[in-house]
Design a protein around this motif. Structure first.
Motif, mmCIF file in Angstrom:
data_model
loop_
_atom_site.group_PDB
_atom_site.id
_atom_site.type_symbol
_atom_site.label_atom_id
_atom_site.label_comp_id
_atom_site.label_asym_id
_atom_site.label_seq_id
_atom_site.Cartn_x
_atom_site.Cartn_y
_atom_site.Cartn_z
ATOM 1 N N ALA A 72 0.834 -1.205 0.000
ATOM 2 C CA ALA A 72 0.000 0.000 0.000
ATOM 3 C C ALA A 72 0.867 1.253 0.000
ATOM 4 N N GLU A 73 1.945 1.228 0.810
ATOM 5 C CA GLU A 73 2.832 2.378 0.904
ATOM 6 C C GLU A 73 3.509 2.669 -0.434
ATOM 7 N N VAL A 74 3.936 1.618 -1.134
ATOM 8 C CA VAL A 74 4.591 1.823 -2.430
ATOM 9 C C VAL A 74 3.622 2.414 -3.438
ATOM 10 N N ALA A 75 2.369 1.938 -3.436
ATOM 11 C CA ALA A 75 1.405 2.468 -4.403
ATOM 12 C C ALA A 75 1.193 3.957 -4.183
ATOM 13 N N VAL A 76 0.936 4.353 -2.926
ATOM 14 C CA VAL A 76 0.682 5.768 -2.655
ATOM 15 C C VAL A 76 1.957 6.592 -2.848
ATOM 16 N N GLY A 77 3.098 6.069 -2.376
ATOM 17 C CA GLY A 77 4.347 6.828 -2.453
ATOM 18 C C GLY A 77 4.774 7.077 -3.883
ATOM 19 N N LEU A 78 4.661 6.060 -4.738
ATOM 20 C CA LEU A 78 5.071 6.272 -6.125
ATOM 21 C C LEU A 78 4.120 7.222 -6.833
ATOM 22 N N ALA A 79 2.834 7.204 -6.459
ATOM 23 C CA ALA A 79 1.918 8.201 -7.023
ATOM 24 C C ALA A 79 2.339 9.603 -6.608
ATOM 25 N N LEU A 80 2.733 9.756 -5.338
ATOM 26 C CA LEU A 80 3.212 11.067 -4.871
ATOM 27 C C LEU A 80 4.450 11.505 -5.637
ATOM 28 N N ILE A 81 5.412 10.573 -5.832
ATOM 29 C CA ILE A 81 6.633 10.920 -6.565
ATOM 30 C C ILE A 81 6.294 11.346 -7.987
ATOM 31 N N TYR A 82 5.317 10.640 -8.594
ATOM 32 C CA TYR A 82 4.924 10.986 -9.962
ATOM 33 C C TYR A 82 4.339 12.401 -10.014
ATOM 34 N N VAL A 83 3.498 12.753 -9.012
ATOM 35 C CA VAL A 83 2.917 14.099 -8.994
ATOM 36 C C VAL A 83 4.006 15.153 -8.793
#
Lengths: 101, 165
Positions: A72-83
């Motif tokens: 779950a952390e990787v999914a949200v974190g990588l979305a944040l990095i992408y933004v």
């Protein structure tokens, strides 16, 4: 021919320390994320080792839940990095000062 | 058995160090996959077959694919400039702190009194035993993980969606 628990704990602490160094010295947010994954894995290793020592399945259950939280952390974190990349053009953590004033 | 453990531990440590010191993020990710495979084999030595399997499926499979996908999506062309000498003091301080942690753990581990091991039952760590525990004692946390994953998926989609309506 059992492997002593101390070997597992030393390997686990070494991996955790490598992950900590990665978080502290790297600027690329993606590599910092990978280092965090490595720290989570180091903790999983010591949980599995103690589960084996005490012949209790509870440690392995905890590893299972750590893996779920990591996913779950990787999914949200990588979305944040992408933004962040879309807004700033890079992902270097020492250039992120939007919340500093 | 100990020789296998030492080989796997060396693989895990070297690939872990390579993750941290590689400049190219793609190479870092590939070394992290190697690290995960070595750890999965160590889990097998520690009688955790089911955990070893989901380590490979979830970590080396799903999570690392997500990492590589994002790395290639971002297409980071410029290198980390200044590499070696930027924040040198912080690098030395962080590395020495990490070495101190390892030294402390080694010191305490060799003074530890280990209780005698219990005999190994043949089904320890098997999928059946894990499933029995997961669906009886840990049923509520197991159901809550599904909500956690749903929230994470919705959050990721909302964060990364395009601004164009």
């Amino acid at each position: 021919m059992e492997i002593p628990i101390s070997y597992y704990l030393i390997l686990s602490s070494a991996l955790f320390a490598i992950g900590t160094v990665g978080v502290l010295i790297r600027r690329n947010a993606i590599i910092i994320f990978m280092s965090i994954e490595m720290m989570l894995n180091a903790v999983n290793l010591s949980l599995v080792a103690f589960s084996d020592l005490h012949r209790s399945i509870d440690g392995q259950m905890l590893v299972f839940f750590v893996m779920v939280v990591a996913a779950a952390e990787v999914a949200v974190g990588l979305a944040l990095i992408y933004v962040i990349f879309r807004n700033k053009g890079n992902v270097y953590v020492d250039e992120l000062n939007i919340m500093k004033w | 058995m100990q020789i296998i453990f030492f080989l796997l531990a060396a693989t895990a440590l070297i690939s872990g160090i390579m993750v941290v010191i590689q400049v190219n993020p793609v190479r870092s990710a590939l070394f992290l996959v190697l690290n995960f495979f070595a750890l999965a084999a160590i889990y097998l030595l520690a009688n955790a077959q089911f955990i070893a399997a989901i380590q490979i499926i979830v970590y080396a499979g799903a999570i690392m694919v997500l990492f590589l996908f994002v790395i290639m999506l971002l297409n980071l062309r410029q290198p980390e400039e200044g590499g070696a000498h930027r924040h040198l003091g912080q690098k030395i301080f962080g590395s020495s702190l990490a070495t101190a942690v390892i030294a402390l753990v080694i010191y305490k581990v060799f003074r530890m009194i280990v209780p005698p091991g219990k005999p190994l039952t043949p089904d320890f760590g098997s999928t059946e035993m894990v499933a029995k525990s997961l669906f009886t004692d840990y049923l509520l946390p197991f159901e809550m993980t599904s909500i956690l994953l749903l929230v994470a998926v919705v959050g990721a989609v909302i964060l990364a969606r395009s601004k164009v309506e």
